[in-house]
Design a protein around this motif. Sequence first.
Motif, mmCIF file in Angstrom:
data_model
loop_
_atom_site.group_PDB
_atom_site.id
_atom_site.type_symbol
_atom_site.label_atom_id
_atom_site.label_comp_id
_atom_site.label_asym_id
_atom_site.label_seq_id
_atom_site.Cartn_x
_atom_site.Cartn_y
_atom_site.Cartn_z
ATOM 1 N N ASP A 218 0.855 -1.180 0.000
ATOM 2 C CA ASP A 218 0.000 0.000 0.000
ATOM 3 C C ASP A 218 0.895 1.235 0.000
ATOM 4 O OD1 ASP A 218 -1.603 2.188 0.730
ATOM 5 O OD2 ASP A 218 -2.965 0.937 1.913
ATOM 6 N N ASP A 219 0.980 1.910 -1.157
ATOM 7 C CA ASP A 219 1.862 3.073 -1.290
ATOM 8 C C ASP A 219 1.487 4.199 -0.327
ATOM 9 O OD1 ASP A 219 3.154 1.698 -3.228
ATOM 10 O OD2 ASP A 219 2.843 3.145 -4.846
ATOM 11 N N ASP A 220 0.196 4.439 -0.160
ATOM 12 C CA ASP A 220 -0.243 5.519 0.723
ATOM 13 C C ASP A 220 0.137 5.222 2.173
ATOM 14 O OD1 ASP A 220 -1.302 6.887 -1.418
ATOM 15 O OD2 ASP A 220 -3.334 6.083 -1.152
ATOM 16 N N GLN A 221 -0.039 3.969 2.576
ATOM 17 C CA GLN A 221 0.336 3.581 3.938
ATOM 18 C C GLN A 221 1.842 3.724 4.142
ATOM 19 O OE1 GLN A 221 -1.863 2.087 6.693
ATOM 20 N NE2 GLN A 221 -0.070 3.134 7.514
ATOM 21 N N ALA A 222 2.610 3.342 3.120
ATOM 22 C CA ALA A 222 4.066 3.462 3.202
ATOM 23 C C ALA A 222 4.486 4.918 3.358
ATOM 24 C CB ALA A 222 4.712 2.850 1.959
ATOM 25 N N ALA A 223 3.847 5.821 2.600
ATOM 26 C CA ALA A 223 4.167 7.249 2.694
ATOM 27 C C ALA A 223 3.815 7.790 4.079
ATOM 28 C CB ALA A 223 3.427 8.017 1.611
ATOM 29 N N CYS B 283 7.119 -3.788 13.568
ATOM 30 C CA CYS B 283 6.757 -5.137 13.995
ATOM 31 C C CYS B 283 5.454 -5.652 13.400
ATOM 32 C CB CYS B 283 6.675 -5.206 15.521
ATOM 33 S SG CYS B 283 8.232 -4.821 16.334
ATOM 34 N N LEU B 284 4.630 -4.741 12.826
ATOM 35 C CA LEU B 284 3.347 -5.165 12.275
ATOM 36 C C LEU B 284 3.316 -5.210 10.750
ATOM 37 C CD1 LEU B 284 0.750 -3.340 14.563
ATOM 38 C CD2 LEU B 284 1.287 -5.775 14.527
ATOM 39 N N ARG B 285 4.039 -4.296 10.088
ATOM 40 C CA ARG B 285 3.986 -4.248 8.634
ATOM 41 C C ARG B 285 4.714 -5.448 8.029
ATOM 42 N NH1 ARG B 285 0.652 -0.992 10.093
ATOM 43 N NH2 ARG B 285 0.804 1.271 9.790
ATOM 44 N N SER B 286 4.209 -5.894 6.885
ATOM 45 C CA SER B 286 4.873 -6.985 6.181
ATOM 46 C C SER B 286 6.237 -6.524 5.682
ATOM 47 C CB SER B 286 4.025 -7.432 4.984
ATOM 48 O OG SER B 286 4.024 -6.426 3.973
ATOM 49 N N ARG B 287 7.104 -7.462 5.387
ATOM 50 C CA ARG B 287 8.444 -7.111 4.900
ATOM 51 C C ARG B 287 8.382 -6.299 3.594
ATOM 52 N NH1 ARG B 287 12.749 -8.331 8.681
ATOM 53 N NH2 ARG B 287 12.037 -10.087 9.926
ATOM 54 N N PRO B 288 7.576 -6.719 2.599
ATOM 55 C CA PRO B 288 7.485 -5.900 1.378
ATOM 56 C C PRO B 288 6.947 -4.491 1.665
ATOM 57 C CG PRO B 288 6.661 -8.098 0.947
ATOM 58 C CD PRO B 288 6.861 -8.009 2.424
ATOM 59 N N GLN B 289 5.983 -4.371 2.583
ATOM 60 C CA GLN B 289 5.455 -3.058 2.939
ATOM 61 C C GLN B 289 6.533 -2.198 3.580
ATOM 62 O OE1 GLN B 289 2.291 -1.987 2.270
ATOM 63 N NE2 GLN B 289 2.803 0.043 3.060
ATOM 64 N N LEU B 290 7.344 -2.788 4.443
ATOM 65 C CA LEU B 290 8.438 -2.046 5.075
ATOM 66 C C LEU B 290 9.452 -1.562 4.037
ATOM 67 C CD1 LEU B 290 9.232 -4.018 8.369
ATOM 68 C CD2 LEU B 290 8.232 -1.733 8.152
ATOM 69 N N LEU B 291 9.733 -2.388 3.049
ATOM 70 C CA LEU B 291 10.678 -1.979 2.000
ATOM 71 C C LEU B 291 10.210 -0.692 1.322
ATOM 72 C CD1 LEU B 291 11.751 -5.294 0.201
ATOM 73 C CD2 LEU B 291 13.228 -3.722 1.464
#
Length: 317
Positions: free
Chosen positions: A165-170, A196-204
């Motif tokens: 989710d790009d918006d969440q990442a921003a 600790c909650l976001r998925s690894r791809p989301q954290l990237l």
Amino acid sequence: MPGTVWYRDDFDATPVCEQLRDALGGIGTDEDAVIRLLGNHSWKQRLEIAESYKTAYGKDLIEDMKSELSGDFEEVTVAMLTEPRKLDAQELHDAISGAGTDETTIVEVLCTKTNDEIEEIKAVYKEMFDSELEEDLCSDTSGYFRRLMVSLMAAGRQENGFNVDDDQAAEDAQKFFDAGEARWGTEEAELNAILCLRSRPQLLMTFYKFEEIAGKTIEESISDECSGDLQEGYLAIVESTKDMPGFFARRIRDCVDGLGTRDSHLIRIIVTRSEIDMEEIEEAYRAKYETSVLETIDSECSGDYKKMLVALVTLQE
């Protein structure tokens, strides 16, 4: 498979047990035979060997190894005969119970595991030590670092594949930036939740967005704004998310840098990663340090201990 050790389809535990019995039961121990017999089988096959050994001879293979071997060679051999999650649980218990807390081991084990693996470790720890891992960790750590460990042990990381989710990442990246501006720690609860909650791809994606906002990497920000165990924990999550083999390449280097080798840490890494991504760790290690893991082991270790580590990091045929 990017590991250097793997399960062999043509495996038969019986002859291996007989050869191990001969290696351990004669006048003096045939260490080369132990290395050859255990060093080229996966942990599942080693457990089958141990079970077959007990059935055939009424003796525990690990106990026989402990009585015949010593030092680092004994330690690496026992680690190889231990189920991975049991090894994790034992290492965590030792890290908590020793003289002073070994935060490096705690960080390395917990920051690199999946939700399922953390749940398995907690269950095995309870079975082995009749105690809750979270309670033991909380009694031995403090402050923001304790909260980070509690967050990790909740095993609640999102595991939604590669959906990002790009918006969440921003939004998360902005939270990291704002926390840095306010000095890290004041927004620690929110930062824990993200890491600790976001998925690894989301954290990237979050780390990429952060670099766009801040003009520097998330690692640089953490290094500038945090210190001690909390910094180590945050960096471990970031580095293992960006490049797991690269993270373990650095950890191997940390084990041998400075005065003396941190053999217990080195053994844990080599034994556990040999079936997962040792080839990739080797590539990352060469890129970072212009030498190989094999050459490092050769220069830092000795004797049968060195031979066993070499067997584990050498690609099997």
